[in-house]
Design an enzyme around this catalytic site. Structure first.
Site, mmCIF file in Angstrom:
data_model
loop_
_atom_site.group_PDB
_atom_site.id
_atom_site.type_symbol
_atom_site.label_atom_id
_atom_site.label_comp_id
_atom_site.label_asym_id
_atom_site.label_seq_id
_atom_site.Cartn_x
_atom_site.Cartn_y
_atom_site.Cartn_z
ATOM 1 N N HIS A 156 0.795 -1.212 0.000
ATOM 2 C CA HIS A 156 0.000 0.000 0.000
ATOM 3 C C HIS A 156 0.829 1.263 0.000
ATOM 4 C CE1 HIS A 156 -3.125 -2.842 1.268
ATOM 5 N NE2 HIS A 156 -3.950 -1.975 0.722
ATOM 6 N N GLY A 157 2.074 1.166 0.424
ATOM 7 C CA GLY A 157 2.857 2.386 0.384
ATOM 8 C C GLY A 157 4.177 2.263 1.092
#
Lengths: 369, 79, 485
Positions: free
Chosen positions: C328-329
């Protein structure tokens, strides 16, 4: 090819599907369109109100109760009144400078500032002035560091989109898509419904000779004076607004948009050609908001970029985002970003006139009155 | 060992690991045909088969079988 | 271009007309149109990264063919490894490079060594997390003999750049997607109406529920110190709802749009709030991502660790979930979130319940048993706690939230229980009930039959949903969570 279209439409399955899609989409879009056109809360689709306002400005009146009006269209109407005129100071930029007005009678200041001024707005207003043949001796370009934040999307510039597209040499046909979007805009529809439901009598814009009124007032040069609520706001409310706002415009601001930088350079290239004296203006923030902004990566990068840009391109930079550098305190502000009108004007014109003693003398005697 | 014999023994392992006495395997059977057989139980079955036949598969082999038949071929090649 | 804009409506309508008029019976025209419009879609969003997308497509097309043509296992492995490393490399560079630099600098700082490392101004290509995963899964499936390499470049390029899924998934598998391109799609009233219904359902979830919750929750997170513990906890639950409505709504629209083109893409959500343990939850939430990681990370790891019994499975799950988080990041919050989720699997693994399938019994009214409802709520709570990490900008903010929650102010009414939040929750409640009773359908308002008589009630439902959207939807909100990945 007609055979193919014939086959397409009259294949039984597709025919039924098209009916299904039509039954759902068409009535709803039509409903939205009709409500938007008839109610037209910001008077963007129906031009009568715009004519009325433009007439008032042409006669030298100030306009108040502009509650639902589209700011961009209003400022365009103001500009139109000064077609072919020569203006001493043209002001472009965001709401921080919307209160700037002429410091002395002998000087004309045309204020085309709009809230959340995006790069498209600057270019649109440049193009508008060009088209209306407005000649300006000086141009003050106020810049908010959030200008380069790609994450902050504000589409209000589209009200003047055809001017932006004209600047970029793009076809005017794109305007048709923008107009379509406005006519069928769901958010505009919601505004229309809200205005229908409101039990208060609709406040329509009207002419006035007073600068200070219940609601915000714009004089015939576009300069804003805030309404009662803002002028009489308690300092505690101001401070709490300043400490709570981390402007949506600075959210997720980690890098500077390259396309905005390009347009930014184009703006100054074009302004240079007009021969006007160019100033870049930095408007200070409320001390409490400034502290929080200093923690934003994008904010710091943008400030550096703007100041470097001014130096590299030999553009006079006046003002600062840092309130203590400007000698301002919490009391100088209405809220996190907006200086009080008198302070904003003094702040700006002292710095613009700093070389010109005559002007400063005139300015100071005007202030004393 | 003949393939049929291997099939029978594998079927027994399936029945035990997946806890279902009614499982019947054929060469074409794959995970879509048996409810309890998914990527997780697959590994448990592998471990049991490896232990039973005293063999070791490579990861690639395990991941490339499309059905029971291919699995049996692989087992046969290792015994 | 957001799906919820008129521009997209114009874009898609033109494609739809051309596709079904000129594309009837012609695979070449249909696929060609899909490719042109997909590149147009991507170019409008981010024309500077279009070359990267095209080059990556060409490289992997070539790799696939090379793998197939190889005579021995060894060279098959080499080409596959090149593909996997390239894909991961691209992802790591664009997404995580600055993160690594910053983490190194921070680490050195804390041990007293001052570094002058600057992060680079790396522009992250839109959809990079999605298309790199598609490319990697392609080479792996070809290597594992699960499919033949695609000889047709257009087909392959459409698979990689397919516009409904390029920006935010679902992540399709090549062996399910590409075969659909190899024969002409025929328009059927079923997939047409099915697609339309799913689009409207997704639109409703996203614009009415998610986009209305978004500013409220943002307000709480940006000013945590102003809110009581109970408000903070409440915001965690609201964010869980927002994420579900936002992402499943967007996925529904993507799936619906694809159906209108006669293409079936991967499912992304399967009513996650009906899961009774965390393992089920992850089989129902963001399925295309977790499925991808299960097949390409968890399963190979589990195979490698198979002789370590439960410990092996736990290790594989934790690594898998940390990757789910980090996908996700580039932030430690995501890594810790993943670790937290992985640890939650441990009780399930130790009890031997990992492969048990959920079998819910219903009561007289058709609702689940009270015990099961409690389990479902429990799972949602566990996920909501994870939001403390997931939504935070950094671990410091997570800690700030924990401190804000763990004090006496938790025993008070949430401050954000406004009129608006109340009716949003009511709408959501009705949505959950509808989804429960229709849980055997792909999405809650999927028609059971497409005859004229049966469709009428669905059209009425559509009107109600769309009325909600145009009267109460938040169309100004632009913050779609999964675009930044």
């Amino acid at each position: 090819m007609w055979a193919q279209i014939h086959l397409f439409i009259f294949s039984f399955d597709m025919k039924r599907f098209l009916i299904y899609a039509f039954i759902i989409v068409v009535p709803i879009l039509t409903g939205i369109g009709i409500v938007n056109y008839v109610v037209d809360p910001a008077h963007v689709l129906n031009k009568q109100m715009q004519r009325f306002i433009a007439d008032g400005i042409g006669q030298g009146y100030s306009i108040t109760n502009l509650i639902n009006q589209d700011e961009r269209i209003f400022k365009r109407n103001v500009a139109e009144v000064y077609s072919k005129d020569t203006i001493d100071y043209l002001i472009l930029g965001p709401s921080q400078i919307m209160t700037i007005t002429s410091p002395v009678d002998s000087i004309t200041v045309l204020n085309l500032g709009v809230s959340a001024c995006r790069i498209q707005d600057y270019l649109a207003f440049y193009e508008i002035c060009k088209e209306y043949g407005i000649h300006y001796v000086n141009v003050l370009v106020a810049i908010d560091p959030s200008l380069f934040n790609e994450e902050f999307v504000d589409v209000r510039w589209k009200s003047n989109s055809q001017y932006y597209y004209r600047f970029k040499n793009r076809k005017d046909e794109i305007k048709i898509v923008d107009d379509f979007e406005k006519l069928f805009s769901v958010s505009y529809f919601q505004e229309a419904i809200k205005s229908l439901q409101s039990s208060e009598p609709q406040m329509e814009p009207c002419y006035t000779k007073e600068t200070e009124n219940i609601n915000s007032t714009y004089d015939c040069f576009g300069s804003l004076t805030y309404g009662e609520t803002y002028r009489e706001m308690a300092q505690s409310k101001t401070d709490s607004l300043a400490s709570n706002e981390l402007h949506g415009s600075f959210a997720n601001y980690n890098s500077l948009s390259m396309s905005t930088q390009k347009d930014f350079e184009l703006l100054f290239d074009s302004l240079r050609i007009t021969g006007a004296n160019i100033y870049i203006v930095e408007s200070p923030y409320h001390p409490m908001l400034y502290d929080r902004l200093m923690e934003s990566k994008g904010f710091c990068q943008a400030v550096e970029y703007i100041e470097q840009f001014a130096v590299t391109n030999n553009i006079r930079l006046c003002g600062t985002y840092n309130p203590s550098d400007a000698g301002l305190k919490n009391e100088s502000f209405y809220d996190g970003a907006h200086m009080k009108k008198e302070i904003a004007n003094e702040f700006l014109f002292r710095r613009v006139f700093h070389n010109n003693q005559d002007m400063i003398n005139n300015f100071e005697s005007a202030l004393r009155e | 060992m003949e393939k049929n014999q291997i099939l029978a023994e594998v079927q027994e392992i399936f029945r035990e690991v997946l806890d279902n006495e009614e499982i019947v395997l054929a060469n074409e059977t794959n995970a879509d045909d048996i409810e309890e057989w998914d990527s997780l139980t697959h590994i448990q079955l592998i471990v049991a088969i490896e232990k039973h036949f005293k063999i070791k598969f490579t990861s690639l082999e395990i991941l490339s079988w499309k059905n029971v038949g291919e699995m049996i071929d692989c087992i046969k090649s290792k015994i | 271009m957001l799906f919820t804009s008129y521009r997209f409506l114009l874009f898609f309508t033109s494609l739809f007309v051309l596709y079904w008029i000129f594309g009837r019976k012609s695979v070449k025209v249909q696929n060609g149109l899909l490719l042109v419009f997909s590149y147009l879609f991507y170019g409008i969003a981010e024309w500077r990264m279009l070359p990267l997308l095209i080059v990556a497509t060409i490289v992997f097309y070539w790799l696939g063919i090379k793998i197939d043509k190889s005579n021995n296992i060894h060279s098959r492995k080499i080409f596959t490894h090149i593909g996997v490393l390239l894909g991961i490399g691209v992802l790591l560079y664009f997404k995580y490079f600055n993160f690594f630099i910053e983490s190194f600098a921070y680490f050195f700082d804390t041990i007293g060594i001052h570094t002058n490392i600057h992060t680079f101004n790396i522009l992250m290509p839109l959809g990079v997390s999605y298309f790199t995963f598609k490319l990697i899964s392609y080479v792996l499936e070809v290597e594992r003999w699960k499919m033949e390499a695609t000889k047709n470049f257009v087909d392959f390029a459409v698979y990689v750049s397919f516009f409904p899924t390029i920006m935010a998934g679902p992540i399709d598998r090549p062996n399910k997607f590409i075969p659909q391109l190899q024969s002409p799609r025929v328009f059927s009233i079923e997939s047409g109406i099915d697609g339309g219904q799913q689009i409207i359902w997704g639109l409703f979830k996203k614009v009415l529920i998610a986009d209305n919750l978004s500013p409220i929750i943002d307000g709480v997170w940006e000013n945590m110190s102003n809110y009581s513990g109970s408000t903070l906890v409440f915001a965690l639950f609201l964010y869980t709802i927002q994420m579900y409505a936002d992402f499943s709504g967007y996925s529904d629209m993507a799936i619906g749009v694809s159906k209108l083109l006669g293409i079936r893409i991967a499912k992304n959500f399967n009513y996650p709030f009906f899961a009774t343990n965390i393992k089920e939850f992850w089989q129902r939430w963001h399925i295309s991502l977790t499925g991808w990681l299960t097949d390409y990370v968890f399963t190979p790891l589990h195979i490698r660790f198979r002789d370590l019994g439960n410990f092996g499975m736990i290790l594989a799950i934790i690594i898998n979930m940390v990757l789910v988080g980090m996908w996700h990041g580039a932030n430690w919050t995501y890594a810790v979130f993943g670790l937290y989720q992985g640890l939650l699997f441990i009780p399930i693994i130790l009890k031997g319940k990992m492969h048990k399938k959920q079998k819910l019994q219903t009561t007289i009214l058709g609702l689940p048993k009270f015990v099961d409802i409690c389990k479902m709520f429990g799972v949602v709570c566990l996920y909501a706690i994870g939001i403390i990490l997931f939504r935070a900008e950094n671990l410091g903010q997570s800690w700030e939230m924990i401190r804000g929650i763990c004090n006496l102010s938790i025993f008070s009414l949430p401050q954000i229980l406004t009129h608006k939040v109340q009716w949003l929750l009511s709408v959501f409640f009705i949505l959950v009930i509808t989804e429960w009773y229709n849980r055997d359908r792909e999405y809650a308002i999927q028609p059971l039959s497409y005859s004229l008589k049966s469709i009428i009630p669905y059209i009425l439902i559509d009107y109600i949903l769309l009325f909600f959207v145009i009267f109460k939807g938040n169309v100004g909100a632009n913050s779609f969570i999964y675009f930044q990945f």
